[in-house]
Design an enzyme around this catalytic site. Structure first.
Site, mmCIF file in Angstrom:
data_model
loop_
_atom_site.group_PDB
_atom_site.id
_atom_site.type_symbol
_atom_site.label_atom_id
_atom_site.label_comp_id
_atom_site.label_asym_id
_atom_site.label_seq_id
_atom_site.Cartn_x
_atom_site.Cartn_y
_atom_site.Cartn_z
ATOM 1 N N ASP A 47 8.684 13.676 85.618
ATOM 2 C CA ASP A 47 9.440 13.405 84.401
ATOM 3 C C ASP A 47 9.348 14.559 83.402
ATOM 4 O OD1 ASP A 47 10.567 10.984 85.171
ATOM 5 O OD2 ASP A 47 8.729 9.906 84.705
ATOM 6 N N SER A 94 19.429 4.509 87.576
ATOM 7 C CA SER A 94 17.994 4.639 87.380
ATOM 8 C C SER A 94 17.698 4.148 85.962
ATOM 9 C CB SER A 94 17.633 6.104 87.559
ATOM 10 O OG SER A 94 16.283 6.296 87.308
ATOM 11 N N GLU A 120 10.030 -6.713 80.262
ATOM 12 C CA GLU A 120 9.655 -7.111 81.628
ATOM 13 C C GLU A 120 8.679 -6.102 82.193
ATOM 14 O OE1 GLU A 120 13.234 -6.989 83.893
ATOM 15 O OE2 GLU A 120 14.099 -8.723 82.882
ATOM 16 N N LYS A 122 7.576 -3.409 84.880
ATOM 17 C CA LYS A 122 8.270 -2.505 85.798
ATOM 18 C C LYS A 122 7.470 -2.507 87.098
ATOM 19 C CE LYS A 122 10.422 2.041 85.961
ATOM 20 N NZ LYS A 122 10.053 2.496 87.298
ATOM 21 N N ASP A 124 6.346 -1.591 90.772
ATOM 22 C CA ASP A 124 6.334 -0.303 91.446
ATOM 23 C C ASP A 124 6.563 -0.461 92.945
ATOM 24 O OD1 ASP A 124 6.281 2.385 91.590
ATOM 25 O OD2 ASP A 124 4.111 2.602 91.396
ATOM 26 N N TYR A 231 15.228 -9.180 89.361
ATOM 27 C CA TYR A 231 15.300 -9.041 87.906
ATOM 28 C C TYR A 231 16.695 -8.797 87.348
ATOM 29 C CZ TYR A 231 14.562 -4.262 89.604
ATOM 30 O OH TYR A 231 14.638 -3.097 90.309
ATOM 31 N N LYS A 324 6.591 3.967 80.679
ATOM 32 C CA LYS A 324 5.652 4.082 81.802
ATOM 33 C C LYS A 324 4.225 4.122 81.287
ATOM 34 C CE LYS A 324 8.258 5.879 85.499
ATOM 35 N NZ LYS A 324 7.983 6.235 86.867
ATOM 36 N N CYS A 420 -17.512 18.504 115.623
ATOM 37 C CA CYS A 420 -17.986 17.341 114.884
ATOM 38 C C CYS A 420 -19.192 17.722 114.020
ATOM 39 C CB CYS A 420 -18.373 16.222 115.861
ATOM 40 S SG CYS A 420 -19.101 14.806 115.031
ATOM 41 N N CYS A 423 -22.337 15.704 115.560
ATOM 42 C CA CYS A 423 -22.910 15.864 116.901
ATOM 43 C C CYS A 423 -22.476 17.161 117.580
ATOM 44 C CB CYS A 423 -22.551 14.669 117.783
ATOM 45 S SG CYS A 423 -20.839 14.663 118.304
ATOM 46 N N CYS A 438 -13.741 12.792 116.871
ATOM 47 C CA CYS A 438 -14.836 13.229 117.731
ATOM 48 C C CYS A 438 -14.799 12.338 118.970
ATOM 49 C CB CYS A 438 -16.172 13.083 117.008
ATOM 50 S SG CYS A 438 -17.561 13.235 118.127
ATOM 51 N N CYS A 444 -22.322 10.125 119.569
ATOM 52 C CA CYS A 444 -22.192 10.602 118.191
ATOM 53 C C CYS A 444 -22.799 9.557 117.237
ATOM 54 C CB CYS A 444 -20.713 10.836 117.893
ATOM 55 S SG CYS A 444 -20.397 11.501 116.263
HETATM 56 P P1 AMP Z 1 12.779 5.116 88.420
HETATM 57 O O1 AMP Z 1 12.275 4.771 89.793
HETATM 58 O O2 AMP Z 1 11.747 5.837 87.607
HETATM 59 O O3 AMP Z 1 14.142 5.757 88.471
HETATM 60 O O4 AMP Z 1 12.953 3.735 87.648
HETATM 61 C C1 AMP Z 1 14.035 2.897 87.905
HETATM 62 C C2 AMP Z 1 13.637 1.837 88.875
HETATM 63 O O5 AMP Z 1 12.704 0.950 88.320
HETATM 64 C C3 AMP Z 1 14.761 0.951 89.255
HETATM 65 O O6 AMP Z 1 15.572 1.540 90.220
HETATM 66 C C4 AMP Z 1 14.019 -0.233 89.808
HETATM 67 O O7 AMP Z 1 13.777 -0.030 91.192
HETATM 68 C C5 AMP Z 1 12.669 -0.192 89.136
HETATM 69 N N1 AMP Z 1 12.309 -1.392 88.373
HETATM 70 C C6 AMP Z 1 11.103 -1.996 88.469
HETATM 71 N N2 AMP Z 1 11.013 -3.085 87.707
HETATM 72 C C7 AMP Z 1 12.200 -3.220 87.079
HETATM 73 C C8 AMP Z 1 12.734 -4.178 86.148
HETATM 74 N N3 AMP Z 1 11.998 -5.193 85.679
HETATM 75 N N4 AMP Z 1 14.013 -4.007 85.745
HETATM 76 C C9 AMP Z 1 14.752 -2.971 86.188
HETATM 77 N N5 AMP Z 1 14.306 -2.026 87.057
HETATM 78 C C10 AMP Z 1 13.044 -2.144 87.510
HETATM 79 ZN ZN ZN Z 2 -19.441 13.476 116.820
#
Ligand code: AMP
Ligand code: ZN
Length: 683
Positions: A47, A94, A120, A122, A124, A231, A324, A420, A423, A438, A444
Site C-alpha cells: 500500500d 477493491s 464491519e 474485514k 482476510d 457481506y 487496516k 544432516c 548425523c 535426512c 538419525c
Molecule cells: P483488498 O484485498 O485490499 O483490495 O481489499 C478489498 C477486499 O476486501 C475485497 O475484495 C474483499 O475480498 C475483502 N473484504 C473483506 N471483508 C470485507 C467486507 N466486510 N466488506 C467488503 N469487502 C471485504
Molecule cells: Zn540425520
C-alpha cells in the site's frame, strides 16, 4: 531503489523511470499475491508503494495509464484456464485502504451530515461472488480482474453453509458477495500436515484459502474445511422488486441472514465518527480471539441511494473505505540460521534473531520455511529482516527490510547444507518437494527420538512421565531405539538412571503398562504413518477395524475413507511395505497393544456378500461412514472408485457428476438411500 522509513528512495532516476519501476514492482507483487498465493511483500509495504505511485501520477498526469496498478484491481486469473471464465454482472471493485484514523476521518468528512455507516470486520480471505437465478446457485466466481472471474462453483459447493437452493420470497436474480476463509485451526493443522509431507508451507490463511479454492480436486477442497462470510447483496430484478428487499445495506444483510447465509455477527450500525472509532479500537484487540483471520475494518455507507450518489473511482467505491490494522511486524537483525531435523527427517531452517517484542512475547527464533524461501527473499546472515507473528503458532520471517543495509556478501548465493547437521548423512531433495530430508531414518537421533516423543504424546499413547529429556536419556543409554523398546523396559533399567528416582521409575512403568489399553484408533495415530493425523487415523480405524485389514488394503479401498486421498493412501501402503515397520508392529502386537477395534463387529446379515459398493453424495438417515459400516456389517465391501467390478452405486444428494457419468457409461446400477434401506431391511 531502496526502502527507507516507509518510502522508496530513488537516486538519479527520472520521474518516468520511477513510475515504471513502481508499476513493475506492484504488478509483480500482485501476481505473487493473487495468482501464486505466495506474497513477496507485506500488505503494508504494497500500500505504501501504491500510494507513492498514486502521488507521482497525480503530480504528472502526462504519465497516467489505464493499465497502471493504480487503475485496476489485482487479478487472480492464472495463465492456465482451469476454470470457466464468467463475466461479472456488476464489476467487482477493491477497497481503498487506510492505515490511520486521520484517513478515516478525512473520508468520513466527505459524507453528507448524519450519514449512517455500517462498520464491519474485514475478513482476510478471498472474495467470491455467488450468483443465484430463481433461488438456485448457478455460479461462484472469484474476483478475477474485476470484470470477469473464475467459476469455482464445484469447490464452493463443498462449503456446507453456502445454500445451494433458496426457498420463499427471493429475488429472481441476485448476487451475494463475501469472503472465503480458512479458520486458524484448519490452517495450522494443514501446515502441520504439509510440514510432515515436506511440502511448502502456506504463509497465512488467506493464501491457503486462495490456493485451496483454485484446486481441481473438490474432494481435497472439502477435506480442507473452508468457511464463508457473506457481506453484500445485489438484487438485479429492476427497481420495483429492488425496493422489496430493502434500500439499506443493513436490511439487505438481514435478508441474507433470513435466507440462511452465514453473515457476520460483529457488524455495527454507527451514527457518528465517535462510534466508528470505538468500533475500530474495540476490534483492534478483540480480533485476536476470533477463529479466523481479519486484517481490518470496512466502513460502508448504509443507504443504497446515498451509495449510488457517491459512486466509484476506477478501482474503489467512494462509499466505503477499509481501515487496516497494523500487522504485528517488527524489524530485527538476522544473527544466524540453524537447522532443525524433525521426526520425518525434514530439515527446517530456523532464524536466530536479536530479540524483539511481538504481540506481547519475546521473539528470538522464527521459521524460514525452506531453501527456496530463503533464496526468494534474498536474505543473508547480518541482514535486517521483518518478522511477523500472526495467529500462527510459529513467528515467521516475511522479508528483508532494506536493500541499502544488505550484507556485502549478497553476491554469494545462499547455500543450504548438504549434510544432516545431526548425523552427517547426505541430505536428499525429491523432485517436487520443497524440503531437504535426512534419509537416515533409523540412525538419525532427532528422528528416532521424535518418533518416540510422538508415540508417547497425549493424543497418541498418552504415556505420562516420559518427557523429551527422559526420552533423549533413554536413547543415549541405549535402552530405547523405537517405541516397541518401551515395552521391554524394566523398572531396574530406569531407576539406575541419573535423575530418575525409584518412584518416577515405578510411575513410568505403570504408565507404559496402562497404555496397552489405548484404543486402536490412537495406536494407529501413534505409529506415525506420514500424514495420518489424529482425525484421519480415527476415520481410517472406523472403516479398517484391525491392523490386518489395513495392511492388506488396496489404494482404492483406502481412498473410500473420508479424508484419505491418493497421497495418504500411498503413504499407508509404503509404510506397510517396509520390513522394519512390520517388525516393529509385530513387537507392539506381542506386547499387547490394541491393534483392532474393541466393539465386536456384529454381522447383521450376509445379504451383500461378495458385492463391491461405491458410495457417493450426501445422505439423510445415516452419515457416509455409517453407511460404510452398514455395508460391511451386511457382508459387503466398500470401494472408492467405480469400475466394472462395482456391484452398485449407493447414491445420495449432490452426487459428483463425474461418478454419475462413469456409472452410466459402465452400466452400473444406482441405488437410492431408500432402496438401499429396504434391501438391508432397515426400512
Ligand atoms: P483488498 O484485498 O485490499 O483490495 O481489499 C478489498 C477486499 O476486501 C475485497 O475484495 C474483499 O475480498 C475483502 N473484504 C473483506 N471483508 C470485507 C467486507 N466486510 N466488506 C467488503 N469487502 C471485504
Ligand atoms: Zn540425520
Amino acid at each position: 531503489m531502496s526502502y527507507l522509513c516507509g518510502k522508496y528512495v530513488f537516486m538519479e532516476t527520472s520521474i518516468q523511470e520511477q513510475i515504471q519501476l513502481l508499476r513493475q514492482r506492484l504488478e509483480q507483487a500482485n501476481r505473487a499475491y493473487y495468482v501464486d498465493n505466495a506474497p513477496t511483500m507485506s500488505d503494508y509495504e504494497f500500500d505504501l508503494l501504491l500510494k507513492q505511485l498514486e502521488e507521482l501520477e497525480r503530480a504528472h498526469p502526462e504519465y497516467r495509464s489505464a493499465t497502471s496498478p493504480t487503475a485496476h484491481v489485482g487479478s487472480d486469473l492464472g495463465r492456465n484456464k482451469a476454470f470457466a471464465r464468467v463475466k461479472h454482472l456488476v464489476p467487482m471493485y477493491s477497497l481503498r485502504n487506510s492505515y490511520n484514523e486521520a484517513d478515516v476521518m478525512q473520508w468520513y468528512g466527505t459524507l453528507p451530515a448524519r450519514t449512517e455507516v455500517v462498520s464491519e470486520l474485514k475478513f482476510d480471505g478471498l472474495s467470491v461472488e455467488l450468483v443465484y437465478e430463481k433461488g438456485v446457485l448457478t455460479h461462484a466466481l472469484t474476483r478475477g480482474d474485476g470484470a470477469e472471474g473464475d467459476d469455482v462453483i464445484s469447490n464452493i459447493r463443498t462449503i456446507p453453509t453456502v445454500p445451494q437452493v433458496l426457498t420463499g420470497d427471493v429475488p429472481e436474480q441476485m448476487l451475494v458477495r463475501g469472503e472465503v476463509l480458512m479458520p486458524w485451526d484448519v490452517f495450522n493443522h494443514l501446515n502441520e500436515e504439509r510440514e510432515e509431507a515436506g511440502l511448502l508451507l502456506f504463509a497465512n490463511p488467506r493464501n491457503a484459502a486462495s490456493g485451496t479454492l483454485k484446486m481441481q480436486d473438490s474432494q481435497e477442497v472439502k477435506r480442507r474445511g473452508l468457511i464463508c462470510q457473506l457481506y453484500q447483496l445485489y438484487v438485479l430484478d429492476g427497481n420495483e422488486n429492488d425496493q422489496r428487499f430493502g434500500m439499506t445495506h443493513s436490511e439487505r444483510i438481514s435478508h441474507l441472514r433470513e435466507w440462511g447465509f452465514p453473515v457476520s455477527d460483529y457488524s455495527r450500525l454507527c451514527h457518528s465518527a465517535q462510534e466508528v472509532f470505538e468500533y475500530l479500537s474495540l476490534w483492534n484487540d478483540k480480533r485476536h480471539s476470533l477463529p479466523f483471520a481479519t486484517d481490518g475494518v470496512v466502513l460502508k455507507v448504509n443507504d443504497l441511494n446515498a451509495q449510488e450518489q457517491l459512486g466509484f473511482t476506477a478501482k474503489y467505491p467512494l462509499w466505503a473505505i477499509a481501515y487496516k490494522f497494523t500487522a504485528e511486524q517488527q524489524s530485527t537483525t538476522l544473527r544466524d540460521i540453524v537447522y532443525q531435523v524433525g521426526r520425518t527427517g525434514v530439515v527446517t531452517p530456523v532464524a536466530i534473531l536479536d530479540p524483539v517484542q511481538l504481540s506481547g512475547t519475546n521473539v528470538m527464533r522464527a521459521t524460514l520455511n525452506n531453501e527456496d524461501f530463503i533464496r526468494q527473499l534474498g536474505i543473508h546472515i547480518g541482514d535486517q529482516v521483518w518478522v511477523e507473528k500472526g495467529g500462527e503458532i510459529i513467528p515467521k520471517i516475511i522479508g528483508k527490510v532494506d536493500d541499502e543495509t544488505t550484507n556485502q556478501s549478497e553476491s554469494t548465493a545462499y547455500v543450504f547444507p548438504r549434510y544432516c547437521p545431526e548425523c552427517g548423512t547426505a541430505l536428499v531433495r525429491n523432485g517436487d518437494e520443497a524440503a531437504w530430508r535426512c534419509p537416515n531414518e533409523s540412525g538419525c537421533p532427532p528422528q528416532i527420538q521424535g518418533r518416540i516423543i510422538h508415540f508417547v504424546s497425549r493424543k497418541a499413547m498418552n504415556i505420562e512421565g516420559l518427557g523429551d529429556e527422559t526420552i533423549a536419556l533413554l536413547w543415549k543409554e541405549g535402552l530405547v531405539h523405537s517405541p516397541a523398546d518401551l515395552y521391554d523396559l524394566k523398572k531396574s533399567d530406569l531407576s539406575r538412571l541419573e535423575r530418575l528416582g525409584d518412584k518416577s521409575a515405578h510411575n513410568i512403568i505403570s504408565q507404559i503398562e496402562r497404555s496397552k489399553q489405548v484404543p486402536w484408533e490412537r495406536v494407529l495415530f501413534a505409529i506415525g504413518i506420514r500424514m495420518v493425523g489424529e482425525t484421519t487415523a480415527k476415520k481410517i480405524a472406523r472403516v479398517f477395524r484391525s491392523i490386518d485389514s489395513l495392511q492388506w488394503a488396496t489404494c482404492e479401498q483406502l481412498q473410500a475413507v473420508d479424508d484419505v486421498g491418493e497421497q495418504i493412501a500411498q503413504n499407508i501402503i509404503a509404510f506397510f511395505g517396509e520390513m522394519k515397520n512390520l517388525e516393529e508392529l509385530t513387537r507392539l502386537k506381542a506386547a499387547g497393544l490394541r491393534m483392532e477395534s474393541d466393539e465386536e463387529r456384529t454381522m447383521l446379515s450376509d445379504i451383500l456378500q461378495g458385492q463391491s459398493i461405491v458410495i457417493s453424495g450426501v445422505f439423510r438417515h445415516h452419515s457416509r461412514d455409517e453407511y460404510k459400516a452398514l455395508i460391511e456389517a451386511h457382508g459387503g465391501k466398500n470401494s472408492g472408485s467405480i469400475s466394472k467390478k462395482t456391484s452398485f452405486l449407493l447414491t445420495g444428494d449432490n452426487m459428483g457428476p463425474e461418478k454419475r457419468k462413469k456409472a452410466e457409461t459402465l452400466g452400473i446400477k444406482m441405488m437410492t438411500e431408500e432402496e438401499f434401506r429396504k434391501l438391508i431391511q432397515e426400512d
